[in-house]
Design a protein around this motif. Structure first.
Motif, short mmCIF file in Angstrom:
data_model
loop_
_atom_site.label_atom_id
_atom_site.label_comp_id
_atom_site.label_asym_id
_atom_site.label_seq_id
_atom_site.Cartn_x
_atom_site.Cartn_y
_atom_site.Cartn_z
N VAL A 1 76.97 79.81 20.55
CA VAL A 1 76.05 80.92 20.28
C VAL A 1 75.80 81.73 21.54
N HIS A 2 75.56 81.06 22.66
CA HIS A 2 75.26 81.79 23.89
C HIS A 2 76.44 82.62 24.37
N MET A 3 77.65 82.07 24.29
CA MET A 3 78.80 82.83 24.76
C MET A 3 79.08 84.02 23.83
N ALA A 4 78.89 83.82 22.53
CA ALA A 4 79.05 84.95 21.60
C ALA A 4 77.98 86.00 21.85
N GLU B 1 63.78 76.98 22.87
CA GLU B 1 64.31 77.24 24.21
C GLU B 1 65.72 76.68 24.34
N ALA B 2 66.61 77.48 24.92
CA ALA B 2 68.00 77.06 25.12
C ALA B 2 68.49 77.64 26.45
N VAL B 3 68.98 76.76 27.32
CA VAL B 3 69.42 77.17 28.65
C VAL B 3 70.83 76.65 28.90
N THR B 4 71.73 77.57 29.25
CA THR B 4 73.13 77.25 29.52
C THR B 4 73.53 77.84 30.87
N HIS B 5 74.25 77.06 31.68
CA HIS B 5 74.76 77.54 32.97
C HIS B 5 76.30 77.55 32.90
N TYR B 6 76.91 78.57 33.47
CA TYR B 6 78.37 78.64 33.44
C TYR B 6 78.91 79.21 34.75
N ARG B 7 80.14 78.80 35.07
CA ARG B 7 80.83 79.36 36.24
C ARG B 7 82.31 79.53 35.90
N GLY C 1 76.90 82.50 35.74
CA GLY C 1 75.53 82.91 35.49
C GLY C 1 74.80 81.87 34.66
N SER C 2 73.60 82.20 34.25
CA SER C 2 72.79 81.34 33.40
C SER C 2 72.27 82.15 32.22
N LEU C 3 72.17 81.48 31.09
CA LEU C 3 71.63 82.10 29.88
C LEU C 3 70.38 81.33 29.47
N ASP C 4 69.27 82.04 29.40
CA ASP C 4 68.01 81.47 28.93
C ASP C 4 67.59 82.30 27.73
N ALA C 5 68.08 81.91 26.55
CA ALA C 5 67.89 82.71 25.34
C ALA C 5 67.63 81.77 24.17
N PRO C 6 66.49 81.88 23.50
CA PRO C 6 66.11 80.94 22.44
C PRO C 6 67.06 80.99 21.25
N ILE C 7 67.31 79.83 20.67
CA ILE C 7 68.25 79.72 19.54
C ILE C 7 67.52 79.19 18.31
N GLY C 8 67.79 79.81 17.19
CA GLY C 8 67.25 79.37 15.91
C GLY C 8 68.22 79.70 14.79
N SER D 1 83.51 76.52 33.38
CA SER D 1 82.78 75.26 33.39
C SER D 1 81.38 75.58 32.88
N VAL D 2 80.93 74.85 31.87
CA VAL D 2 79.63 75.12 31.26
C VAL D 2 78.78 73.85 31.32
N GLU D 3 77.53 74.01 31.74
CA GLU D 3 76.61 72.87 31.78
C GLU D 3 75.39 73.19 30.92
N LEU D 4 74.97 72.19 30.16
CA LEU D 4 73.83 72.35 29.26
C LEU D 4 72.57 71.81 29.90
N GLU D 5 71.51 72.60 29.83
CA GLU D 5 70.19 72.10 30.23
C GLU D 5 69.42 71.63 29.00
N THR D 6 69.64 72.30 27.87
CA THR D 6 69.08 71.89 26.59
C THR D 6 70.24 71.58 25.65
N GLY D 7 69.95 71.11 24.45
CA GLY D 7 71.01 70.71 23.54
C GLY D 7 70.81 71.22 22.13
N ARG D 8 70.73 72.52 21.97
CA ARG D 8 70.53 73.10 20.64
C ARG D 8 71.84 73.12 19.86
N THR D 9 71.73 73.18 18.55
CA THR D 9 72.91 73.24 17.68
C THR D 9 73.77 74.45 18.03
N HIS D 10 75.06 74.20 18.27
CA HIS D 10 76.04 75.25 18.58
C HIS D 10 75.68 76.04 19.84
N GLN D 11 74.95 75.43 20.77
CA GLN D 11 74.37 76.21 21.88
C GLN D 11 75.39 77.00 22.67
#
Length: 326
Positions: A241-244, A210-216, A186-193, A228-238
């Motif tokens: 944080v997204h998987m948690a 804005e923070a976007v992560t794709h995984y399969r 799936g994909s995660l589009d969830a802002p990180i701060g 397998s995880v691919e980053l579209e953005t590069g936020r700290t601990h992205q």
């Protein structure tokens, strides 16, 4: 360093809403992560940074929408010492180098880690990198994340690689072992701060960046999944944080992961390996970009980090499919 030419850094930036309420130096560090905060503060204090065409102080707040103009002189900084630290170089030419960073190596000096970092090692390997922001480091990996990282060797390459990162043209693929069973990607589009109450953590927050992560899913094990995880953005601990955030935190993550959860009935070896795994199970396995000089696409892949590969081997042995992994 003497005899190195002084270069000009010119940027025109707009403060996005996710930085509202931050100090100017903090906002600028988020917008220009390739430069150290101390260097940015020097530029602000010397009037080389204008906000809506006016000088400001480092501690002045920004509220979103301001236009920042940076016209600064870049000179070698002597606050980071060259140190003879071994580097695992995957590739090097006159314009860039690619490093396979081991877990445990901090990328650049910061509070609590004044030296012994990748930046110190790079300056020993190539002293001319002292004239490049952060010794050419254009993106980071957390201390305990292993894998591929690109470094610019010239200001032209630095500018080009930063531009590719901002344009989301750099391909970054990771391997992540997470807790819990995932049946599909799936994909995660969830802002990180910054976490609202724990300032050492990041979190998914409404007014974050804005923070976007794709995984399969690559492999499924008892109570765990290799992604397998691919980053579209590069936020700290992205990725962490997204998987948690979706309740599938990384194995071994001391900040976001909670306690290990060995599968019921697993072998003592697997139980001990999970309980003793010393870091977040995250490895930057593939990196792709456009060469800043030739314009040719380039890509690199490294083997799985040994500690993570050994842990996966125990899972595969447990599941009886030791030879089925990709």
């Amino acid at each position: 360093m003497t005899g190195l030419p002084r270069e000009q850094v010119q940027r025109h930036l707009q403060v996005d809403a996710g930085l509202a309420g931050r100090r100017l130096d903090q906002a600028l560090a988020a917008l220009m992560p390739e430069f150290s905060r101390s260097r940015l503060q020097q530029w602000i204090d010397s009037g080389q940074v204008l906000v809506d065409d006016s000088p400001r102080r480092s501690r002045d707040k920004v509220w979103g929408g301001e236009l920042i103009r940076v016209q600064a002189e870049l000179e070698a900084q002597g606050d980071c010492l060259a140190q003879a630290i071994a580097l695992d170089l995957v590739y090097e030419d006159d314009h860039l180098l690619v490093v396979d960073k081991p877990a445990g190596l901090v990328v650049h000096p910061a509070a609590g880690n004044p030296d012994g970092t990748l930046q110190n090692a790079l300056l020993h390997h190539e002293p001319a990198l002292a004239a490049i922001p952060r010794a050419g480091i254009v993106h980071r990996l957390d201390k305990d994340t292993s894998g591929l990282l690109v470094v610019a060797k010239t200001l032209e390459a630095h500018s080009a690689l930063v531009g590719q990162l901002q344009a989301r043209a750099v391909h970054r693929e990771y391997r992540a072992l997470v807790q819990g069973g995932l049946v599909a990607g799936g994909s995660l589009d969830a802002p990180i701060g910054r976490h609202p109450t724990n300032r050492i953590k990041m979190a998914v927050v409404r007014n974050g960046r804005e923070a976007v992560t794709h995984y399969r899913v690559l492999e499924s094990f008892a109570g765990h999944t290799l992604l397998s995880v691919e980053l579209e953005t590069g936020r700290t601990h992205q990725i962490r944080v997204h998987m948690a955030h979706i309740r599938h935190s990384l194995v071994g993550d001391p900040v976001y992961g909670g306690r290990p959860r060995p599968p019921q009935g697993c072998s003592p070896q697997l139980r001990a390996a999970l309980q003793q795994f010393p870091r977040q199970a995250l490895h930057a396995i593939r990196l792709g970009l456009i060469h800043p000089e030739s314009g040719e696409p380039m890509a690199w892949e490294v083997p799985m980090a040994r500690d993570l590969d050994a842990l996966l081997g125990l899972f595969r042995q447990e599941a009886g499919h030791a030879d089925s992994h990709p």
